[in-house]
Design an enzyme around this catalytic site. Structure first.
Site, PDB file in Angstrom:
ATOM      1  N   HIS A  50      59.456  56.905 -11.236  1.00  0.00           N
ATOM      2  CA  HIS A  50      60.298  57.139 -12.405  1.00  0.00           C
ATOM      3  C   HIS A  50      59.707  58.289 -13.202  1.00  0.00           C
ATOM      4  O   HIS A  50      58.536  58.647 -13.038  1.00  0.00           O
ATOM      5  CB  HIS A  50      60.403  55.865 -13.247  1.00  0.00           C
ATOM      6  N   CYS A  57      64.583  49.828 -14.609  1.00  0.00           N
ATOM      7  CA  CYS A  57      64.588  48.380 -14.422  1.00  0.00           C
ATOM      8  C   CYS A  57      64.996  47.672 -15.711  1.00  0.00           C
ATOM      9  O   CYS A  57      64.355  47.880 -16.752  1.00  0.00           O
ATOM     10  CB  CYS A  57      63.201  47.892 -13.983  1.00  0.00           C
ATOM     11  N   ARG A  80      71.870  51.816  -6.592  1.00  0.00           N
ATOM     12  CA  ARG A  80      71.190  50.578  -6.954  1.00  0.00           C
ATOM     13  C   ARG A  80      70.388  50.811  -8.235  1.00  0.00           C
ATOM     14  O   ARG A  80      70.863  50.552  -9.323  1.00  0.00           O
ATOM     15  CB  ARG A  80      70.287  50.088  -5.798  1.00  0.00           C
ATOM     16  N   ASP A  81      69.214  51.373  -8.113  1.00  0.00           N
ATOM     17  CA  ASP A  81      68.373  51.549  -9.287  1.00  0.00           C
ATOM     18  C   ASP A  81      69.002  52.508 -10.287  1.00  0.00           C
ATOM     19  O   ASP A  81      68.813  52.375 -11.503  1.00  0.00           O
ATOM     20  CB  ASP A  81      66.992  52.048  -8.865  1.00  0.00           C
ATOM     21  N   HIS A 124      58.365  55.070  -4.743  1.00  0.00           N
ATOM     22  CA  HIS A 124      59.475  54.926  -5.684  1.00  0.00           C
ATOM     23  C   HIS A 124      58.953  55.247  -7.070  1.00  0.00           C
ATOM     24  O   HIS A 124      58.125  54.516  -7.615  1.00  0.00           O
ATOM     25  CB  HIS A 124      60.021  53.489  -5.644  1.00  0.00           C
ATOM     26  N   ASN A 147      65.012  57.128 -12.946  1.00  0.00           N
ATOM     27  CA  ASN A 147      64.340  57.521 -11.717  1.00  0.00           C
ATOM     28  C   ASN A 147      64.056  59.020 -11.733  1.00  0.00           C
ATOM     29  O   ASN A 147      64.676  59.784 -12.480  1.00  0.00           O
ATOM     30  CB  ASN A 147      65.230  57.214 -10.516  1.00  0.00           C
TER      31      ASN A 147
END
Length: 302
Positions: A204, A235, A12-13, A202, A244
């Site tokens: 980065h 994002c 996903r990310d 979460h 990430n």
């Protein structure tokens, strides 16, 4: 310090900012590689509009391809009750209901004010609970906003404490831009009123603090930390965000029971195959170390 679980968010990310897209079969194969390696949980896709985030097209096809047992360990990103309805109807069991602490980023990312997202969350919770699934409260820009700058921690704590978010199973606090430092992260996790919900970090690695921040979150009470293979991702609606925190780096730092040199090697190779497919460079220090010349070190790939 208690070891936290890794949730790998490559699918996903990790894929959101890549210039190329991957077909569904490739993504399903990668999900199964990660699950077989012992990674406890995955993010496998998003209900974001594919015209806005093309790499997320086909996310529901991934849900359809996985078994119920595999889906027990998988999450899909949602932002509205309608997203939840569609995901659950397709067979998804676990959804991450995400919005931003800052209005400016929430409007850029989701198209509404933060209050509107909070107000809609009880409906999303009801849909998931009726289907027997789990739902996360995910607060993006918990530390900084790309448009407004620093985010007041009390605003984040207020969202966590809001009765309308109380039905969530987990609380995800996201350093969306990767600009937080370990002291900030530890303090927010130590003071956020999560109750009996599972705290998740979460992060980065924009400023090189990804692993340090994850360890600080764990020290503050986080039970899960997010990462992506090779440090991919970011994002598309957050200028200045980079990849990430690398899953390989988080695993090497936290050393869960299932991690052996052989498992790390398998994940490094999976990341290398993915990078070759996407034409991306690795940001993982552990993956680089695994390919070093220090052959006497057990974690170096032969």
């Amino acid at each position: 310090m208690t070891t936290a679980l890794l949730r790998d968010v490559t699918l996903r990310d990790g894929l959101q900012l890549t210039g190329k897209t991957l077909d569904v079969a490739t993504r399903v194969d990668l999900a199964r590689t990660l699950l077989r390696a012992g990674v406890p949980e995955l993010e496998i896709g998003s209900m974001a509009r594919p015209d806005l985030v093309p790499p997320m097209a086909g996310s529901l096809d991934i849900v359809a391809a996985l078994t119920p047992e595999e889906l027990d360990r998988c999450w899909i990103w949602v932002a509205t009750p309608r997203h939840v309805e569609k995901a659950v109807a397709a067979g998804a069991k676990n959804v991450q209901y995400c919005f931003s602490a800052s209005d400016a980023h929430n409007k850029a990312n989701i198209g509404r004010l933060t209050e509107d997202s909070v107000a809609a969350m009880p409906t999303a919770i009801d849909i998931v609970k009726e289907a027997g699934g789990r739902i996360q409260l995910c607060i993006a820009t918990s530390f900084t906003c790309p448009f407004d700058g620093a985010v007041d921690p009390d605003r984040v704590r207020g969202i966590v404490a809001d009765p309308r978010t109380a039905g969530a199973d987990d609380v995800v606090l996201a350093d969306t831009l990767g600009q937080a430092h370990p002291g900030q992260v530890r303090d927010l996790f130590a003071t956020a009123p999560v109750g009996d919900r599972r705290p998740v970090f979460h992060g980065h690695d924009t400023w090189g603090m990804g692993v340090a921040n994850a360890l600080a979150a764990i020290d503050g009470g986080a039970q899960v930390v997010d990462g992506a293979l090779a440090g991919l991702g970011g994002c598309p609606f957050a200028p200045g965000a980079s990849g990430n925190t690398a899953s390989e780096d988080l695993l090497f730092a936290t050393r869960p029971d299932y991690l052996t040199p052989q498992v790390l090697a398998e994940l490094v190779r999976a990341g290398e195959v993915l990078l070759a497919e996407l034409g991306e460079a690795s940001r993982s220090k552990a993956a680089q170390g695994a390919r070093s010349e220090a052959k006497a070190f057990d974690w170096v790939i032969g």
